[in-house]
Design an enzyme around this catalytic site. Structure first.
Site, short mmCIF file in Angstrom:
data_model
loop_
_atom_site.label_atom_id
_atom_site.label_comp_id
_atom_site.label_asym_id
_atom_site.label_seq_id
_atom_site.Cartn_x
_atom_site.Cartn_y
_atom_site.Cartn_z
NE ARG A 54 -30.26 -126.21 19.04
CZ ARG A 54 -30.15 -125.75 17.80
NH1 ARG A 54 -28.99 -125.80 17.19
NH2 ARG A 54 -31.18 -125.23 17.17
N GLY A 85 -35.80 -122.74 15.33
CA GLY A 85 -36.70 -123.87 15.06
C GLY A 85 -38.14 -123.51 15.43
CG ASP A 109 -34.46 -127.88 21.80
OD1 ASP A 109 -35.13 -128.80 21.34
OD2 ASP A 109 -33.65 -127.21 21.12
CG ASP A 157 -30.49 -119.60 25.11
OD1 ASP A 157 -31.39 -119.00 25.70
OD2 ASP A 157 -29.69 -120.40 25.66
P1 ADP Z 1 -32.80 -120.53 18.54
O1 ADP Z 1 -33.31 -119.14 18.56
O2 ADP Z 1 -33.87 -121.57 18.49
O3 ADP Z 1 -31.78 -120.76 19.63
P2 ADP Z 1 -30.62 -120.29 16.61
O4 ADP Z 1 -29.56 -120.47 17.62
O5 ADP Z 1 -30.46 -120.94 15.29
O6 ADP Z 1 -32.05 -120.78 17.15
O7 ADP Z 1 -30.81 -118.72 16.40
C1 ADP Z 1 -31.81 -118.23 15.52
C2 ADP Z 1 -31.28 -117.02 14.80
O8 ADP Z 1 -30.99 -115.98 15.73
C3 ADP Z 1 -29.98 -117.23 14.03
O9 ADP Z 1 -30.17 -117.81 12.77
C4 ADP Z 1 -29.48 -115.80 13.89
O10 ADP Z 1 -30.16 -115.11 12.87
C5 ADP Z 1 -29.90 -115.20 15.23
N1 ADP Z 1 -28.75 -115.27 16.16
C6 ADP Z 1 -28.25 -116.35 16.76
N2 ADP Z 1 -27.15 -116.05 17.50
C7 ADP Z 1 -26.95 -114.73 17.33
C8 ADP Z 1 -25.97 -113.80 17.81
N3 ADP Z 1 -24.96 -114.19 18.61
N4 ADP Z 1 -26.10 -112.51 17.43
C9 ADP Z 1 -27.10 -112.11 16.64
N5 ADP Z 1 -28.04 -112.92 16.14
C10 ADP Z 1 -27.97 -114.22 16.47
O1 F6P Z 2 -34.29 -126.29 18.66
C1 F6P Z 2 -35.31 -127.14 18.22
C2 F6P Z 2 -34.72 -128.27 17.43
O2 F6P Z 2 -35.77 -129.07 16.93
C3 F6P Z 2 -33.71 -129.14 18.17
O3 F6P Z 2 -34.32 -130.07 19.02
C4 F6P Z 2 -32.95 -129.74 17.03
O4 F6P Z 2 -31.63 -130.09 17.42
C5 F6P Z 2 -32.91 -128.62 16.02
O5 F6P Z 2 -34.00 -127.77 16.31
C6 F6P Z 2 -33.00 -129.06 14.59
O6 F6P Z 2 -32.87 -127.93 13.80
P1 F6P Z 2 -33.09 -127.88 12.21
O7 F6P Z 2 -34.53 -127.56 12.00
O8 F6P Z 2 -32.20 -126.74 11.77
O9 F6P Z 2 -32.71 -129.21 11.67
#
Ligand code: ADP
Ligand code: F6P
Length: 324
Positions: A175, A15, A131, A107
């Site tokens: 989230r 995000g 978040d 994360d």
């Molecule tokens: P955020 O980074 O905000 O936590 P996401 O959890 O959607 O958002 O993760 C962002 C991107 O990071 C995912 O779309 C994916 O491309 C990559 N990613 C997430 N988890 C993993 C994982 N376990 N291993 C490798 N890449 C990952």
């Molecule tokens: O991680 C940031 C965030 O805005 C959360 O607060 C929310 O749950 C999520 O992203 C929404 O994600 P998306 O843009 O995929 O709807």
């Protein structure tokens, strides 16, 4: 011996968050001032796999420090969760001469950075999420702007709630984490604050609180509800039926993620971006930059991902004591 770093990349992932642009600008300018070339990778890991890679110079990050969103774009990329995807990502880096990458995200994005590091591409993570749910740091890029945006919106909702003597449930993002709800709950003087980490789904307690505060002469009742609990609209219907007090739900949604970053987000993102560029240029890998105990520091990604974060108990108790 640390490998020599001639070119680095920078990407934003997950995000978006206000202040990501300030971080990109700082990465680019600090690396260039260290004599290291920079490439921008568009749309997160998806853009890496699609080879959406552009050269960055000082000018390419002009006029962005005050802008919300991310000039590089961002994406969620399921292919990068697979080992094949990660190996391809490393291959693309080698093809473009990218020795290391600064990954700005949450994360999930750190897990991608960890995987790339294992594939031989140096990586440094920067905490970019509204978040505040990254355990190793007490600050994440975008949180400050998001809570100020939400706070202003909730003040406005409070005005109309008071005029109409209504109960208002305001749902904020986060989230599964309740930090935005906790901070706004306290800052807006809400009567009830519902956090996913603490809520026991006892609506009767909420109903009793509303009836009690009506008897005390309160003309509104603001409930801050975290996205992780959700269901604000149906909750409003049940509360209205049980209390007789007109109740409205407002889901603040994506407005919390946009807008010009606050001074704090610009400043912290700038320092952290420059810090990330410095340690990447020094040949460090698999690290994340954090703010802890009043200072900017870095941790091993594996250690950072193993850390746990909880709502500070004393702050939570205070939020409850001040609410009524
Ligand atoms: P955020 O980074 O905000 O936590 P996401 O959890 O959607 O958002 O993760 C962002 C991107 O990071 C995912 O779309 C994916 O491309 C990559 N990613 C997430 N988890 C993993 C994982 N376990 N291993 C490798 N890449 C990952
Ligand atoms: O991680 C940031 C965030 O805005 C959360 O607060 C929310 O749950 C999520 O992203 C929404 O994600 P998306 O843009 O995929 O709807």
């Amino acid at each position: 011996m640390a490998k020599e770093i001639k070119t680095i990349g920078v990407l934003t992932s997950g995000g978006d968050a206000s202040g990501m642009n300030a971080a990109i600008r700082a990465v680019v300018r600090k690396a260039l001032s260290n004599g290291v070339a920079v490439k921008g990778i568009k749309k997160g890991y998806q853009g890496l796999l699609n080879e959406e890679i552009v050269d960055m110079d000082r000018h390419s990050v002009s006029e962005i420090i005050q802008r919300g969103g991310t000039i590089l774009g961002t994406a969620r990329c399921s292919e990068f969760r697979t080992e094949e995807g990660q190996a391809r990502g490393a291959e693309v880096c080698r093809k473009y001469g990218i020795d290391g990458i600064v990954v700005i995200g949450g994360d999930g994005s750190y897990r991608g950075a960890q995987a790339l590091s294992k594939q031989g591409i140096n990586t440094i993570g920067l905490p970019g999420t509204i978040d505040l749910d990254i355990a190793c740091t007490d600050y994440t890029i975008g949180f400050d702007t998001a809570i100020n945006t939400a706070m202003d919106a909730i003040d406005k909702i409070r005005d109309t709630s008071t005029s109409h003597e209504r109960c208002s449930i305001v749902e904020v993002m986060g989230r599964n984490a309740g930090y935005i709800a906790l901070w706004c709950g306290v800052a807006n003087g809400a009567e009830d604050i519902l956090l996913p980490e603490k809520y026991d789904y006892n609506e009767q307690e909420l109903i009793n609180n509303i009836i009690k505060s009506r008897k005390m002469g309160k003309t509104h009742h603001i409930i801050i509800n975290a996205e992780g609990i959700g269901h604000s609209t149906s909750m409003a219907r049940r509360i209205e039926a049980a209390t007789g007090m007109e109740t409205r739900a407002t889901i603040l949604g994506y407005m919390q993620r946009g807008g010009s970053p606050s001074c704090k987000d610009r400043y912290y993102a700038s320092i952290m971006g420059a810090y990330a560029a410095d340690i990447l240029c020094q040949g460090k890998t698999n690290r994340v930059v954090a703010h802890a105990n009043g200072d900017f520091v870095d941790y091993d990604i594996d250690e950072a991902l193993a850390m746990q974060k909880e709502i500070p108990e004393y702050q939570y108790e205070i939020s409850k004591a001040l609410a009524r």
